[in-house]
Structures are given as C-alpha cells and as structure tokens.
Enzyme design. Structure first.
Site, PDB file in Angstrom:
ATOM      1  N   ASP A 270     -11.429   2.004   3.171  1.00 20.91           N
ATOM      2  CA  ASP A 270     -11.680   0.560   3.074  1.00 20.91           C
ATOM      3  C   ASP A 270     -13.163   0.251   2.913  1.00 20.91           C
ATOM      4  OD1 ASP A 270      -9.808  -1.410   2.816  1.00 20.91           O
ATOM      5  OD2 ASP A 270      -9.361  -1.575   4.951  1.00 20.91           O
TER       6      ASP A 270
ATOM      7  N   LYS B  39       0.834  -1.206   0.000  1.00 21.90           N
ATOM      8  CA  LYS B  39       0.000   0.000   0.000  1.00 21.90           C
ATOM      9  C   LYS B  39       0.866   1.253   0.000  1.00 21.90           C
ATOM     10  CE  LYS B  39      -3.799  -2.452   2.152  1.00 21.90           C
ATOM     11  NZ  LYS B  39      -4.392  -2.929   3.410  1.00 21.90           N
TER      12      LYS B  39
ATOM     13  N   GLN C  10      -5.224  -1.803   9.373  1.00 22.50           N
ATOM     14  CA  GLN C  10      -5.021  -3.131   8.790  1.00 22.50           C
ATOM     15  C   GLN C  10      -5.624  -4.205   9.693  1.00 22.50           C
ATOM     16  OE1 GLN C  10      -3.543  -3.813   5.722  1.00 22.50           O
ATOM     17  NE2 GLN C  10      -4.273  -5.887   6.101  1.00 22.50           N
TER      18      GLN C  10
END
Length: 279
Positions: free
Chosen positions: A119, A52, A96
């Site tokens: 997300d 990322k 995460q």
C-alpha cells in the site's frame, strides 16, 4: 468534444499485463502471496477486500484473507502482522483501513515490513517516494498517473492543482506529478479564493471528500479533471467530488464516478504485489 476517461478499460489492460507477468514468474518457479487483513465489517472495506481477492485470482497470484472481528485487540493484530512479516512465502501485506477506534493505525502501519508494504504507507516507503528512489508507489496516485499517460494526456510542463492534502492521495499525488515534471499546487480547506487557484489548472485532481463540490466555476476551459471522490447522492446514486454534469462541458477530458479512478487503485495494488521485493 469532452473525452470520458475509461478507468475500467485502462485498469483491465494493466491487470492483463500483470497476468502475463505473473505467468512468466511462475514458469521460473517464482510465486507471490498477498495477505489482506480486515478488522470489522465496514461495508465499503468488505467490497474493497473482495475486489482485491478477485484481482489476485485473475492475475494468478496467491492470496490469504484474514477477516477479524471488530473487537480484535491491537496486540492480536500486531502479532499476526509479525507472523506474516516472518513468513517468507508472503510477499505483500495489506491491512484494510479504516481500523476500529481502539487500534492505533500508525502503530499498525509501522509494524508492516517495508518490503511487504504494497500500500506504500510505511514511512520508509513514503521517504523513498519523496526522494525519488525506486520502490512501491501509492496505489491511487500511481493509478491517476497511468490514467493520464494511457489517455495520451501530457503531464510535463502542465499546471496541476490538487484539492486535498491527505497522506493517501494529496501529498503523494504531488510527488508523482513532480516526477513527471509538472508544476504542482496543493489546495485545501484553508486555501483562500479556491476557484481562482483551480482555474489555473491544466490538470485538476479533486480529492476533497465532499460530494459534487467542484462545479463549472472552479474549472478552466479545456482542463483535464480527475475525480477521486466517491459518495452516494440524494438519490442513492454514486457520485464524486465533482459535479459531473456541470463540469463536463468545460473539460477536454474527465473521469466519471464510478468507472474512473476507482478501478485503477486495485490494478496498481496488483502491480505492486508483483513488484514486491523478497528479503
């Protein structure tokens, strides 16, 4: 002849588009900063976070990385998220997953400002998705839609079967396919006569979490098969939820593992970062 869908090439094309878009924003004085938080040192998470950050660097957006110890308290993590929510320079926040067991994932997801939730896990963004409103799109399902469209595969009117009902892939995948006017069935561990259900599929999307579970007997001749799974087989080689060698001869198109769906997730995350809305 079976078409092998090249997720690496398609994701690179999307990243190049994002790079050009980011350059235009910079010319106008608009910049984006993406904050990634990792708690603990899960090997897979470490690889994802690294990719990322590399993606942000490639397209030309700023990134902040917070690599926290496994024993980091829930209160500390929530306080950090509050600070990033309040920071006007930060336009996207990602925590995460998975998190250590002592931290409540739902509480963490709720703490992220929906306008920075790249997300697309916050209930407000999930609600917008289910209602067909504009907003962030969940990265893996959105990536699958792009794989299909950019491979010239028609979705409208097709019978689509998804194996898996997770909040990350299965459920949002169904919503995005409905947006594209597909007829959608979600199958799962309690589905009876699974092979009979999957053999109806013009497009079969497999996110079951079991290595090489889906073999030729589950697949209709000429179907498109999208494999979301990623595992290590008995020889320590990467494989998916689909037994590729068994399934491929029946398929009109299929995604490999690796090099199929995986690269698309990060490409779509970067696209969400550029679409992040300022307060």
């Amino acid at each position: 002849m079976t078409k092998i869908i090249d997720g690496k090439a398609i994701s690179q094309a999307i990243k190049d588009e994002c790079r050009a878009q980011a350059a235009k924003y910079k010319e106008k004085g608009t910049e984006f900063t993406f904050a990634v938080i990792q708690v603990g040192s899960d090997p897979a998470s470490t690889v994802y976070v690294k990719n990322k950050k590399k993606g942000c660097e490639y397209i030309g957006i700023n990134s902040l990385s917070y690599e926290l110890a496994e024993e980091t308290s829930e209160d500390y993590l929530l306080k950090l998220i509050d600070e990033l929510n309040a920071n006007e320079k930060v336009t996207g926040i990602l925590v995460q997953l998975p998190l250590p067991k002592h931290i409540d994932e739902d509480k963490v997801i709720l703490a992220i400002d929906p306008d920075k939730d790249v997300d697309c896990f916050h209930p407000e963004n999930v609600g917008n998705l289910s209602l067909g409103r504009d907003g962030f799109l969940p990265c893996t399902p959105a990536g699958i839609i792009e794989l299909l469209k950019r491979s010239g595969i028609e979705i409208a009117g097709k019978e689509c079967v998804i194996i898996g009902r997770s909040n990350i892939v299965g459920k949002p995948m169904a919503l995005l396919l409905l947006r594209e006017n597909a007829t959608v069935t979600i199958a799962h561990s309690k589905t009876k006569n699974l092979a009979e259900v999957t053999q109806r599929a013009d497009i079969l999307i497999v996110a079951v979490g079991r290595p090489k579970m889906i073999t030729a007997e589950y697949i209709k001749d000429g179907a498109v098969v999208i494999d979301v799974g990623i595992h290590r087989d008995e020889n320590n080689k990467l494989c998916g939820d689909v037994d590729f060698s068994s399934a491929m001869p029946l398929c009109s198109a299929i995604t490999p593992v690796p090099g199929g769906v995986g690269p698309m997730t990060i490409a779509m995350l970067l696209k969400n970062c550029l679409n992040a809305r300022r307060k």
